[in-house]
Design a protein around this motif. Structure first.
Motif, PDB file in Angstrom:
ATOM      1  N   GLY A 300     -38.502  45.533  22.425  1.00 18.69           N
ATOM      2  CA  GLY A 300     -39.099  45.552  23.213  1.00 18.69           C
ATOM      3  C   GLY A 300     -37.312  46.105  24.027  1.00 18.69           C
ATOM      4  N   THR A 301     -36.553  45.853  24.053  1.00 22.51           N
ATOM      5  CA  THR A 301     -35.325  46.226  24.635  1.00 22.51           C
ATOM      6  C   THR A 301     -35.055  48.113  25.107  1.00 22.51           C
ATOM      7  N   LEU A 302     -35.784  48.432  22.856  1.00 19.23           N
ATOM      8  CA  LEU A 302     -35.234  49.244  23.405  1.00 19.23           C
ATOM      9  C   LEU A 302     -36.401  50.525  24.069  1.00 19.23           C
ATOM     10  N   CYS A 303     -37.945  49.884  24.048  1.00 19.73           N
ATOM     11  CA  CYS A 303     -38.655  50.237  24.348  1.00 19.73           C
ATOM     12  C   CYS A 303     -38.768  50.424  25.680  1.00 19.73           C
ATOM     13  N   GLY A 304     -38.264  49.092  26.584  1.00 21.05           N
ATOM     14  CA  GLY A 304     -38.085  48.593  28.015  1.00 21.05           C
ATOM     15  C   GLY A 304     -37.715  49.430  28.360  1.00 21.05           C
ATOM     16  N   LEU A 305     -35.829  49.891  27.630  1.00 21.00           N
ATOM     17  CA  LEU A 305     -35.130  51.116  28.808  1.00 21.00           C
ATOM     18  C   LEU A 305     -35.535  52.428  28.905  1.00 21.00           C
ATOM     19  N   ALA A 306     -36.374  52.468  27.355  1.00 20.40           N
ATOM     20  CA  ALA A 306     -37.057  53.585  27.794  1.00 20.40           C
ATOM     21  C   ALA A 306     -38.229  54.454  28.494  1.00 20.40           C
ATOM     22  N   MET A 307     -38.791  53.654  28.480  1.00 16.56           N
ATOM     23  CA  MET A 307     -40.260  53.535  30.180  1.00 16.56           C
ATOM     24  C   MET A 307     -39.550  53.320  30.819  1.00 16.56           C
ATOM     25  N   LEU A 308     -38.250  53.654  31.062  1.00 15.14           N
ATOM     26  CA  LEU A 308     -36.987  53.930  32.586  1.00 15.14           C
ATOM     27  C   LEU A 308     -36.901  54.427  32.760  1.00 15.14           C
ATOM     28  N   ALA A 309     -36.742  55.076  31.483  1.00 12.50           N
ATOM     29  CA  ALA A 309     -35.682  56.624  31.192  1.00 12.50           C
ATOM     30  C   ALA A 309     -37.259  57.900  31.117  1.00 12.50           C
ATOM     31  N   VAL A 310     -38.335  57.199  30.877  1.00 16.77           N
ATOM     32  CA  VAL A 310     -39.941  58.678  30.698  1.00 16.77           C
ATOM     33  C   VAL A 310     -39.600  58.578  32.601  1.00 16.77           C
ATOM     34  N   CYS A 311     -39.520  57.546  33.168  1.00 18.44           N
ATOM     35  CA  CYS A 311     -39.837  57.676  34.674  1.00 18.44           C
ATOM     36  C   CYS A 311     -39.383  58.540  35.100  1.00 18.44           C
ATOM     37  N   TYR A 312     -37.748  58.193  34.760  1.00 18.27           N
ATOM     38  CA  TYR A 312     -36.930  59.122  35.457  1.00 18.27           C
ATOM     39  C   TYR A 312     -36.418  60.179  35.312  1.00 18.27           C
ATOM     40  N   ALA A 313     -36.679  60.999  33.956  1.00 18.60           N
ATOM     41  CA  ALA A 313     -35.821  62.352  33.642  1.00 18.60           C
ATOM     42  C   ALA A 313     -36.436  63.197  34.376  1.00 18.60           C
ATOM     43  N   PRO A 314     -37.827  63.289  34.894  1.00 15.63           N
ATOM     44  CA  PRO A 314     -38.253  64.019  35.065  1.00 15.63           C
ATOM     45  C   PRO A 314     -38.184  64.407  36.917  1.00 15.63           C
ATOM     46  N   VAL A 315     -37.828  63.137  37.262  1.00 15.71           N
ATOM     47  CA  VAL A 315     -37.473  63.159  38.665  1.00 15.71           C
ATOM     48  C   VAL A 315     -35.306  63.619  38.842  1.00 15.71           C
ATOM     49  N   LEU A 316     -34.955  63.508  37.689  1.00 13.32           N
ATOM     50  CA  LEU A 316     -33.622  64.084  37.796  1.00 13.32           C
ATOM     51  C   LEU A 316     -33.004  65.520  37.267  1.00 13.32           C
ATOM     52  N   PHE A 317     -33.552  65.500  36.164  1.00 15.19           N
ATOM     53  CA  PHE A 317     -34.173  66.876  35.363  1.00 15.19           C
ATOM     54  C   PHE A 317     -34.729  67.729  35.449  1.00 15.19           C
ATOM     55  N   GLY A 318     -36.640  67.442  36.276  1.00 20.16           N
ATOM     56  CA  GLY A 318     -36.991  68.246  36.918  1.00 20.16           C
ATOM     57  C   GLY A 318     -38.190  68.759  35.452  1.00 20.16           C
ATOM     58  N   ASP A 319     -38.368  69.669  34.801  1.00 14.15           N
ATOM     59  CA  ASP A 319     -39.469  70.190  33.989  1.00 14.15           C
ATOM     60  C   ASP A 319     -38.553  70.584  32.623  1.00 14.15           C
ATOM     61  N   SER A 320     -37.392  69.581  32.743  1.00 13.69           N
ATOM     62  CA  SER A 320     -36.612  69.801  30.944  1.00 13.69           C
ATOM     63  C   SER A 320     -37.089  69.019  30.285  1.00 13.69           C
ATOM     64  N   GLU A 321     -38.100  69.631  28.903  1.00 16.97           N
ATOM     65  CA  GLU A 321     -38.246  69.334  27.882  1.00 16.97           C
ATOM     66  C   GLU A 321     -37.017  68.524  26.847  1.00 16.97           C
ATOM     67  N   THR A 322     -35.975  69.015  26.820  1.00 12.60           N
ATOM     68  CA  THR A 322     -34.995  68.115  25.807  1.00 12.60           C
ATOM     69  C   THR A 322     -35.206  66.549  26.965  1.00 12.60           C
TER      70      THR A 322
END
Length: 413
Positions: A300-322
């Motif tokens: 749950g720890t890793l999955c919870g952190l990942a959901m937040l990362a998925v949320c903000y990766a496009p906001v912070l980095f745009g259409d960065s596939e990496t």
């Protein structure tokens, strides 16, 4: 072949956690799941382009998930009465009975009520088939390799649903269209059933007998009597909610930042390659440091952190596939850490494994319902970002809820 060479050969397979008797069954699971879930990564996008709104799409998925949950539960309690092979043949038949009206009439005509009914009938096939085989694994394997054995099950399951299915679809959709891609799933399902039930000559040891009504009653009563089973169902339900939410949310969310559906399908398939290695690693780790400990500290720890990362990766980095790949890869790793639950939960009730497996399967099936339901309830008031925060919170809670799931002293792990 001498007894010694047989021992050495079986020892190698045992150390890998892959029962030699069931190898064709694992192949069959992979093929069946590929065909039966071929549309899951792009159905929401297709329906959106055909004029259906997010509420209708998520409602379709929720009804589908509710039926999946009910059948998943049944596959555990029905195994000892009807027999595992019989359930798996019935699942194959149900797939074709539901798929023909869904693909042949409901989708082309845009008939929403028939779409819901036929898609739900088609949907009950894959949990009945695959979770019946999970029962088979639990009865065949010794506790010392059970964590690794169930990790192979989830690898076969995940490769079909989240890697080969999306990649195959991304290749076929531009070439043969949506209807033909759906129809091509028939070949995968038929071949999967052939491998798991014809080429696989192992015979389940679970004795058929008793009354189905009594099995139903026991499956319900174990939830009433055993607080650990209720917690186990909740944790197992949370396990996959992200997976069944993301396939609805991401095709709607990512185009805002410049991602195409083809890019989403490619990335989603690629990160699930990571999940293959994570599944086996955490299966081995569970057999080494304990199934419960593995789930508590990593899942749950890793999955919870990942959901937040998925949320903000496009906001912070745009259409960065990496950036998107790294965020989703973290989720794939965390998802692998939930794998030992499939060994842990049946072992919580060693005197009544059938009922315990029904609880495990119920949680697996409920993920199909709760994931889309969260989208239905949260996406309008909170948006996609708020919905991902809700999912992250549930994942963090799952780690805490696993703490009381201690095995009986004699069982270990």
């Amino acid at each position: 072949m001498t007894d010694q060479s047989v021992f050495i050969q079986q020892g190698l397979w045992a150390r890998l956690g892959l029962p030699k008797e069931l190898c064709w069954g694992f192949v069959g699971i992979f093929l069946f799941i590929t065909g039966a879930t071929i549309e899951q990564s792009w159905l929401a996008s297709m329906l959106q382009h055909r004029g259906f709104d997010a509420v209708h799409i998520s409602l379709l998925s929720s009804v589908f998930g509710l039926c999946v949950a009910a059948v998943s539960w049944f596959s555990g309690i029905g195994a000892g009465v009807l027999g595992l092979r019989r359930l798996m043949w019935a699942a194959t038949l149900l797939y074709f009975i539901g798929s023909v009206p869904f693909i042949g009439y409901a989708l082309p005509q845009g008939n929403y009520p028939l779409m819901v009914a036929s898609y739900a009938l088609r949907g009950v096939a894959y949990p009945l088939f695959s979770y019946s085989f999970l029962v088979w694994i639990n009865q065949r394997c010794e506790p010392g390799i059970l964590g690794r054995a169930v990790s192979w099950f989830w690898i076969a399951f995940g490769v079909g649903m989240t890697i080969v299915g999306p990649w195959y679809s991304s290749l076929m959709l531009p070439r043969i269209g949506e209807t033909s891609t759906l129809l091509s799933g028939f070949a995968f399902v038929a071949l999967g059933a052939f491998c798991a039930l014809v080429l696989n000559r192992d015979r389940p040891q679970w004795q058929r007998g008793g009354h189905l009504g009594a099995a139903f009653a026991e499956g319900i009563l174990v939830l009433v009597r055993e607080p650990k089973m209720r917690l186990a169902v909740i944790v197992k339900t949370i396990n996959d909610i992200g997976k069944f939410s993301l396939v609805i949310l991401m095709p709607v969310y990512l185009p805002r930042f410049g991602f195409s559906i083809a890019e989403w399908l490619t990335i989603w398939g690629l990160v699930n390659v990571v999940n293959i290695f994570a599944n086996y690693f955490f299966g081995w780790l569970g057999d080494t440091i304990g199934w419960r400990n593995t789930v508590v500290w990593f899942s749950g720890t890793l999955c919870g952190l990942a959901m937040l990362a998925v949320c903000y990766a496009p906001v912070l980095f745009g259409d960065s596939e990496t950036a998107l790949f790294l965020a989703l890869a973290l989720y794939a790793i965390g998802l692998g850490a939930f794998g030992p639950l499939s060994a842990l939960i049946p072992s919580l009730l060693p005197e009544n494994k059938g009922a315990a497996i029904s609880c495990l399967n119920l949680g697996s099936g409920l993920s199909n319902f709760v994931g889309p339901l969260i989208v239905t309830l949260c996406v309008s008031p909170f948006g996609v970002e708020g919905t991902l925060w809700v999912i992250a919170g549930l994942y963090f809670a799952a780690s805490l809820l696993t703490v009381p799931l201690r095995l009986p002293e004699a069982t270990g792990h």
